[in-house]
Scaffold this motif. Sequence first.
Motif, PDB file in Angstrom:
ATOM      1  N   PRO A  89      54.716 -38.235  -0.168  1.00 31.64           N
ATOM      2  CA  PRO A  89      54.075 -38.235  -1.488  1.00 31.64           C
ATOM      3  C   PRO A  89      55.023 -38.619  -2.634  1.00 31.64           C
ATOM      4  O   PRO A  89      54.607 -39.273  -3.582  1.00 31.64           O
ATOM      5  N   ILE A  90      56.299 -38.240  -2.517  1.00 33.37           N
ATOM      6  CA  ILE A  90      57.230 -38.562  -3.604  1.00 33.37           C
ATOM      7  C   ILE A  90      57.410 -40.061  -3.751  1.00 33.37           C
ATOM      8  O   ILE A  90      57.609 -40.568  -4.852  1.00 33.37           O
ATOM      9  N   GLN A  91      57.323 -40.816  -2.671  1.00 37.74           N
ATOM     10  CA  GLN A  91      57.491 -42.266  -2.769  1.00 37.74           C
ATOM     11  C   GLN A  91      56.346 -42.891  -3.564  1.00 37.74           C
ATOM     12  O   GLN A  91      56.574 -43.723  -4.443  1.00 37.74           O
ATOM     13  N   LYS A  92      55.130 -42.466  -3.292  1.00 39.27           N
ATOM     14  CA  LYS A  92      53.981 -42.959  -4.064  1.00 39.27           C
ATOM     15  C   LYS A  92      54.085 -42.493  -5.513  1.00 39.27           C
ATOM     16  O   LYS A  92      53.826 -43.253  -6.442  1.00 39.27           O
ATOM     17  N   ALA A  93      54.494 -41.252  -5.713  1.00 39.71           N
ATOM     18  CA  ALA A  93      54.616 -40.710  -7.066  1.00 39.71           C
ATOM     19  C   ALA A  93      55.650 -41.480  -7.882  1.00 39.71           C
ATOM     20  O   ALA A  93      55.440 -41.742  -9.069  1.00 39.71           O
ATOM     21  N   PHE A  94      56.757 -41.866  -7.271  1.00 36.46           N
ATOM     22  CA  PHE A  94      57.774 -42.640  -7.985  1.00 36.46           C
ATOM     23  C   PHE A  94      57.212 -43.990  -8.437  1.00 36.46           C
ATOM     24  O   PHE A  94      57.475 -44.434  -9.545  1.00 36.46           O
ATOM     25  N   VAL A  95      56.436 -44.619  -7.577  1.00 34.06           N
ATOM     26  CA  VAL A  95      55.827 -45.902  -7.939  1.00 34.06           C
ATOM     27  C   VAL A  95      54.813 -45.691  -9.071  1.00 34.06           C
ATOM     28  O   VAL A  95      54.832 -46.393 -10.084  1.00 34.06           O
ATOM     29  N   ASP A  96      53.938 -44.712  -8.905  1.00 28.43           N
ATOM     30  CA  ASP A  96      52.895 -44.463  -9.902  1.00 28.43           C
ATOM     31  C   ASP A  96      53.462 -44.066 -11.266  1.00 28.43           C
ATOM     32  O   ASP A  96      52.872 -44.375 -12.294  1.00 28.43           O
ATOM     33  N   ALA A  97      54.604 -43.382 -11.279  1.00 28.66           N
ATOM     34  CA  ALA A  97      55.212 -42.916 -12.532  1.00 28.66           C
ATOM     35  C   ALA A  97      56.256 -43.891 -13.077  1.00 28.66           C
ATOM     36  O   ALA A  97      56.878 -43.606 -14.106  1.00 28.66           O
ATOM     37  N   ASP A  98      56.463 -45.023 -12.420  1.00 27.12           N
ATOM     38  CA  ASP A  98      57.533 -45.957 -12.811  1.00 27.12           C
ATOM     39  C   ASP A  98      58.861 -45.218 -12.967  1.00 27.12           C
ATOM     40  O   ASP A  98      59.573 -45.393 -13.959  1.00 27.12           O
ATOM     41  N   ALA A  99      59.188 -44.417 -11.978  1.00 25.55           N
ATOM     42  CA  ALA A  99      60.338 -43.516 -12.063  1.00 25.55           C
ATOM     43  C   ALA A  99      61.641 -44.141 -11.587  1.00 25.55           C
ATOM     44  O   ALA A  99      62.469 -43.474 -10.981  1.00 25.55           O
ATOM     45  N   PHE A 100      61.812 -45.416 -11.821  1.00 22.64           N
ATOM     46  CA  PHE A 100      63.064 -46.068 -11.450  1.00 22.64           C
ATOM     47  C   PHE A 100      63.227 -47.323 -12.302  1.00 22.64           C
ATOM     48  O   PHE A 100      62.249 -47.887 -12.785  1.00 22.64           O
ATOM     49  N   GLN A 101      64.463 -47.708 -12.496  1.00 20.04           N
ATOM     50  CA  GLN A 101      64.742 -48.967 -13.179  1.00 20.04           C
ATOM     51  C   GLN A 101      65.608 -49.818 -12.272  1.00 20.04           C
ATOM     52  O   GLN A 101      65.099 -50.658 -11.547  1.00 20.04           O
ATOM     53  N   CYS A 102      66.907 -49.559 -12.250  1.00 20.94           N
ATOM     54  CA  CYS A 102      67.771 -50.379 -11.398  1.00 20.94           C
ATOM     55  C   CYS A 102      67.614 -50.000  -9.929  1.00 20.94           C
ATOM     56  O   CYS A 102      67.853 -50.804  -9.049  1.00 20.94           O
ATOM     57  N   GLY A 103      67.248 -48.743  -9.644  1.00 24.26           N
ATOM     58  CA  GLY A 103      66.993 -48.308  -8.283  1.00 24.26           C
ATOM     59  C   GLY A 103      68.181 -47.729  -7.547  1.00 24.26           C
ATOM     60  O   GLY A 103      68.016 -47.210  -6.441  1.00 24.26           O
TER      61      GLY A 103
END
Length: 158
Positions: A89-103
Amino acid sequence: MVQYEGKTVISLQVNGETFEVAVRPSDILLDILREQLGLTSAKAGCLNGDCGACTVIVDGLPAKSCLMLAVEAEGHVILTVEGLGGLAPIQKAFVDADAFQCGYCTSGFLIVCHALKMNYPVLPEEYIIEEWLQSNLCRCTSYQEIRKAVHLMYEIQA
């Protein structure tokens, strides 16, 4: 106490598989994961435990793989981002929340957040989330989005 000299073959349980690897007593878990097992999600950032880019789960808790000798990991259960298989679930949540920039920090944060959910199946109080997230650094300052992803993770059914 086991004494290791020269190269020694140890058994590591990583992502549900058992691997036999030859290590020197001074080899850190991070290097063995990346160089011998080809698991590159854990990254070398500071190499002194400050940034969290190398974080993996060991026996259900986040651990800095740059601070753990490979020989110390023998007999323990290790989980990396590759072991999540894109289904956590955290992987989908990171995508949905735009929770990364450079990665660069993303895999470390994914692992910390996944371990948080493993240890707190119900959304914990905000101070607990904050405490868990403090173990990792994001140079792009995506902290608000990462916190949002944590909350989304608890809404997503695995």
